[in-house]
Design a protein around this motif. Structure first.
Motif, mmCIF file in Angstrom:
data_model
loop_
_atom_site.group_PDB
_atom_site.id
_atom_site.type_symbol
_atom_site.label_atom_id
_atom_site.label_comp_id
_atom_site.label_asym_id
_atom_site.label_seq_id
_atom_site.Cartn_x
_atom_site.Cartn_y
_atom_site.Cartn_z
ATOM 1 N N TRP A 281 57.132 35.743 39.196
ATOM 2 C CA TRP A 281 57.112 37.163 38.828
ATOM 3 C C TRP A 281 57.133 37.301 37.318
ATOM 4 O O TRP A 281 57.647 36.446 36.602
ATOM 5 N N TRP A 282 56.606 38.425 36.840
ATOM 6 C CA TRP A 282 56.632 38.673 35.399
ATOM 7 C C TRP A 282 56.582 40.174 35.126
ATOM 8 O O TRP A 282 56.172 40.975 35.970
ATOM 9 N N GLY A 283 57.021 40.538 33.937
ATOM 10 C CA GLY A 283 56.997 41.938 33.520
ATOM 11 C C GLY A 283 57.388 42.058 32.060
ATOM 12 O O GLY A 283 57.627 41.061 31.368
ATOM 13 N N LYS A 284 57.473 43.287 31.584
ATOM 14 C CA LYS A 284 57.825 43.542 30.187
ATOM 15 C C LYS A 284 59.331 43.471 29.995
ATOM 16 O O LYS A 284 60.098 43.974 30.813
ATOM 17 N N GLU A 285 59.740 42.876 28.868
ATOM 18 C CA GLU A 285 61.164 42.765 28.598
ATOM 19 C C GLU A 285 61.808 44.136 28.435
ATOM 20 O O GLU A 285 62.903 44.377 28.937
ATOM 21 N N LYS A 286 61.116 45.049 27.772
ATOM 22 C CA LYS A 286 61.728 46.359 27.510
ATOM 23 C C LYS A 286 61.906 47.171 28.793
ATOM 24 O O LYS A 286 62.758 48.050 28.859
ATOM 25 N N ASP A 287 61.098 46.860 29.816
ATOM 26 C CA ASP A 287 61.253 47.540 31.098
ATOM 27 C C ASP A 287 62.382 46.939 31.924
ATOM 28 O O ASP A 287 62.875 47.576 32.857
ATOM 29 N N GLY A 288 62.738 45.701 31.620
ATOM 30 C CA GLY A 288 63.828 45.049 32.333
ATOM 31 C C GLY A 288 63.529 44.718 33.780
ATOM 32 O O GLY A 288 64.450 44.511 34.576
ATOM 33 N N SER A 289 62.241 44.691 34.139
ATOM 34 C CA SER A 289 61.875 44.368 35.518
ATOM 35 C C SER A 289 60.636 43.485 35.523
ATOM 36 O O SER A 289 59.936 43.368 34.513
ATOM 37 N N MET A 290 60.385 42.872 36.681
ATOM 38 C CA MET A 290 59.221 42.006 36.830
ATOM 39 C C MET A 290 58.457 42.413 38.091
ATOM 40 O O MET A 290 58.597 41.793 39.142
ATOM 41 N N PRO A 291 57.647 43.453 38.004
ATOM 42 C CA PRO A 291 56.967 43.971 39.204
ATOM 43 C C PRO A 291 55.691 43.236 39.571
ATOM 44 O O PRO A 291 55.114 43.495 40.623
ATOM 45 N N ASN A 292 55.213 42.328 38.727
ATOM 46 C CA ASN A 292 53.934 41.666 38.967
ATOM 47 C C ASN A 292 54.156 40.266 39.527
ATOM 48 O O ASN A 292 54.958 39.492 38.993
ATOM 49 N N PHE A 293 53.427 39.951 40.601
ATOM 50 C CA PHE A 293 53.547 38.631 41.221
ATOM 51 C C PHE A 293 52.265 37.849 40.979
ATOM 52 O O PHE A 293 51.179 38.269 41.384
ATOM 53 N N LEU A 294 52.388 36.705 40.304
ATOM 54 C CA LEU A 294 51.250 35.842 40.005
ATOM 55 C C LEU A 294 51.300 34.596 40.864
ATOM 56 O O LEU A 294 52.359 34.016 41.074
ATOM 57 N N ARG A 295 50.125 34.198 41.370
ATOM 58 C CA ARG A 295 50.027 32.958 42.130
ATOM 59 C C ARG A 295 48.786 32.202 41.704
ATOM 60 O O ARG A 295 47.697 32.770 41.634
ATOM 61 N N PHE A 296 48.964 30.917 41.409
ATOM 62 C CA PHE A 296 47.837 30.018 41.148
ATOM 63 C C PHE A 296 47.788 28.978 42.250
ATOM 64 O O PHE A 296 48.786 28.334 42.556
ATOM 65 N N ASP A 297 46.604 28.813 42.863
ATOM 66 C CA ASP A 297 46.405 27.824 43.914
ATOM 67 C C ASP A 297 45.227 26.922 43.575
ATOM 68 O O ASP A 297 44.210 27.387 43.033
ATOM 69 N N ALA A 298 45.362 25.643 43.918
ATOM 70 C CA ALA A 298 44.280 24.688 43.689
ATOM 71 C C ALA A 298 43.053 25.103 44.495
ATOM 72 O O ALA A 298 43.172 25.663 45.590
ATOM 73 N N PRO A 299 41.856 24.827 44.004
ATOM 74 C CA PRO A 299 41.650 24.179 42.713
ATOM 75 C C PRO A 299 41.629 25.147 41.528
ATOM 76 O O PRO A 299 42.075 24.806 40.454
ATOM 77 N N CYS A 300 41.152 26.381 41.732
ATOM 78 C CA CYS A 300 40.973 27.298 40.603
ATOM 79 C C CYS A 300 41.084 28.750 41.044
ATOM 80 O O CYS A 300 40.246 29.588 40.690
ATOM 81 N N VAL A 301 42.092 29.082 41.836
ATOM 82 C CA VAL A 301 42.243 30.442 42.348
ATOM 83 C C VAL A 301 43.489 31.074 41.741
ATOM 84 O O VAL A 301 44.589 30.526 41.846
ATOM 85 N N LEU A 302 43.307 32.233 41.124
ATOM 86 C CA LEU A 302 44.421 32.933 40.474
ATOM 87 C C LEU A 302 44.440 34.373 40.965
ATOM 88 O O LEU A 302 43.403 35.031 41.015
ATOM 89 N N GLN A 303 45.612 34.851 41.312
ATOM 90 C CA GLN A 303 45.728 36.256 41.711
ATOM 91 C C GLN A 303 46.996 36.861 41.138
ATOM 92 O O GLN A 303 48.007 36.187 40.946
ATOM 93 N N ASN A 304 46.900 38.153 40.847
ATOM 94 C CA ASN A 304 48.039 38.914 40.348
ATOM 95 C C ASN A 304 48.185 40.137 41.248
ATOM 96 O O ASN A 304 47.259 40.951 41.354
ATOM 97 N N ASN A 305 49.327 40.263 41.923
ATOM 98 C CA ASN A 305 49.543 41.340 42.884
ATOM 99 C C ASN A 305 50.666 42.266 42.448
ATOM 100 O O ASN A 305 51.607 41.854 41.757
ATOM 101 N N ARG A 306 50.549 43.515 42.896
ATOM 102 C CA ARG A 306 51.617 44.479 42.633
ATOM 103 C C ARG A 306 51.679 45.484 43.774
ATOM 104 O O ARG A 306 50.651 45.888 44.311
ATOM 105 N N GLU A 307 52.891 45.867 44.140
ATOM 106 C CA GLU A 307 53.108 46.876 45.175
ATOM 107 C C GLU A 307 53.720 48.113 44.540
ATOM 108 O O GLU A 307 54.618 48.023 43.709
#
Length: 542
Positions: A281-307
């Motif tokens: 998970w990741w987010g902005k420090e000033k917001d104090g939350s991490m609403p974004n979920f990042l996943r990297f899967d082999a060989p070259c698949v990247l996704q960023n999800n948010r609800e």
């Protein structure tokens, strides 16, 4: 924002506009959400949370020797590393968007240094071969389709679905074609609008490895998909896509969302590390939350999800999906897919080609940086920890990715890891007549280029990077070009008629019509330029 289709990893500012336009008020973050493809995994050192540190002088926030973004055990920090069992051929690679595969011509593609040809037979079934005629090694992608068979245009040999040669014009009429005369085939599968290829010739395709994206199967989910060919290595491309920190600076004011004053420290939490990739998970420090979920899967698949949950309590899902394919040293191809279960009404006012050209513009904003980065890695030939200065507050995913390469890179043709590397054994091959350049002169194939400045085979050229790979944009460019020519021809004719007209009313009408034609021609010219002309930063313009 629904209007923004930045190919880079969408950070919070890109979704904030969608938040406001869609009246989404409550953020729901589930750290144990199977719908995002995440399951908690107990790691060797438990879960790691990397708090942002803004003081660059602090040794805890700046560590060039270990690599930042995690706190792995003593064993690894001393130089020992875990090596996973990995074979790059035993993977599914994204070849093309299904909707953009030509119906009337073969398509030349590559995975690492393996050249492939993809085509549809007479029944619309996809087939993939090694891009090499067994006769004299000519490229089959320079050939043509005849009655659903792929013909090599060098001597006319024809091949059908299973790779068997069914016609050789040069043999006697009563002679039989040897069964050994065939081409090497690859398994392909279409899934969720993307064509995937299994590269192994010895191991049967593993259906469990074929990516499946839960959000794209949700009711009401809509996405905008683009494809781009890029002049730098796939690992550098993936670094760029998983780097939210660069967006406010490099893409400042792109579609009114990214703003350089929003550049700040970020929070990261790595929740999963496996031999197949990592997630967190990741987010902005000033917001104090991490609403974004990042996943990297082999060989070259990247996704960023948010609800997001709207004021009525309805949950909405948003995804930025990046499907990368290595296409040789210093080259890569990327399928970008942005979508969600709720879309801003403003997005419906813009044609699809507008979003496509905007995505191309975003890539051009980063191209100079990434190409030069590629050159330095190839020249220095040292692991990235000896070149990069990674920050815990911005570069966590980059460090994770390069350390994953340390584990599996031995099973790739070449790689640059955090602590190890295996540079390419041979220099890159530069083709002076890439597949499609010559064939495009005499064929109207939607996936091939032609002769001319706009169509030159140069990956720094937007037309060659995107338009020739996109049926929609190719058709738009052709249509606007035709309208431009027609309106430009009509304007002088109307002007001449206005001069000859005797009636004042007719003169006014014809002059107005000529003016509108000129205005229309200018608008069409502008639309063509938007789709084919590279973005250049103001301070770089001569």
């Amino acid at each position: 924002m629904a209007l923004s289709l930045s190919p880079c990893l969408p950070h919070t500012t890109y979704l904030s506009k969608a938040l406001s336009t869609s009246k989404l008020t409550t953020i729901s973050v589930s750290f144990n959400n199977p719908l995002l493809g995440f399951k908690p995994v107990k790691l060797r050192n438990n879960q790691v949370r990397c708090h942002a540190v803004t003081d660059l002088k602090s040794a805890s926030s700046l560590d060039q020797s270990k690599g930042e973004g995690d706190d792995r055990g003593e064993e690894e920090s001393k130089g020992d590393r875990i090596v996973a069992d990995y074979n790059w051929t035993e993977e599914w690679y994204p070849l093309y968007l299904t909707k953009d595969v030509p119906d009337d011509a073969p398509l030349g593609l590559t995975v690492f240094d393996q050249q492939l040809v993809l085509y549809k037979d007479g029944n619309g079934v996809l087939h993939c071969y090694q891009d090499r005629c067994p006769h004299r090694l000519a490229k089959l992608s320079e050939g043509q389709l005849i009655d659903g068979r792929l013909e090599c245009l060098y001597h006319g040999w024809q091949f059908e679905g299973n790779g068997k040669c069914v016609k050789i014009p040069q043999i006697p009429a009563d002679a039989k074609i040897p069964r050994s005369v065939c081409v090497k085939t690859y398994d392909v599968k279409e899934s969720q609008g993307v064509v995937w290829v299994w590269m192994s010739q010895t191991t049967p395709p593993n259906p469990e490895k074929l990516p499946w994206f839960e959000n794209f199967a949700r009711p009401g989910f809509q996405d905008t998909s683009t494809i781009h060919e890029l002049p730098y290595d796939h690992s550098i491309l993936l670094e760029n896509l998983m780097d939210p920190a660069h967006i406010p600076i490099s893409h400042d004011r792109t579609d009114w969302t990214a703003k350089r004053e929003d550049a700040q420290a970020l929070l990261f939490e790595v929740t999963e590390r496996t031999d197949r990739g990592f997630a967190g998970w990741w987010g902005k420090e000033k917001d104090g939350s991490m609403p974004n979920f990042l996943r990297f899967d082999a060989p070259c698949v990247l996704q960023n999800n948010r609800e997001l949950v709207d004021k009525d309590g309805e949950k909405h899902y948003f995804t930025g999906l990046f499907l990368c394919r290595p296409t040789g040293q210093g080259k890569s191809m990327l399928i970008v897919r942005f979508g969600g279960t709720k879309r801003s009404p403003l997005a419906k006012l813009f044609p699809k080609w507008y979003f496509h050209q905007n995505a191309s513009k975003v890539f051009e904003q980063d191209m100079g940086f990434l190409s030069s980065q590629n050159e330095v890695l190839m020249k220095e030939k040292v692991p990235t920890k000896e070149l990069y200065i990674n920050l815990k507050s911005s570069d966590t995913w980059v460090a994770e990715y390069r350390k994953w390469m340390d584990k599996v890179g031995h099973g790739m043709p070449y790689y640059f890891g955090h602590s190890t590397l295996s540079p390419p054994k041979l220099p890159a091959v530069v083709e002076h007549a890439p597949a499609g350049l010559i064939a495009g002169v005499s064929a109207s194939s939607p996936a091939k280029g032609g002769i001319g400045t706009m169509h030159a085979p140069n990956l720094a050229n937007r037309y060659f990077r995107h338009v020739i790979h996109c049926k929609g944009c190719s058709s738009v460019v052709k249509a606007f070009t035709a309208w431009k020519k027609g309106l430009s021809a009509a304007a002088p004719v109307l002007t001449a008629l206005a001069i000859l007209a005797s009636s004042r009313q007719w003169k006014a009408f014809l002059v107005l019509s000529a003016t509108l034609c000129l205005g229309g021609a200018y608008a069409c010219s502008t639309a063509v330029a938007m789709n084919t002309t590279n973005f250049i930063r103001v301070h770089r313009r001569l």
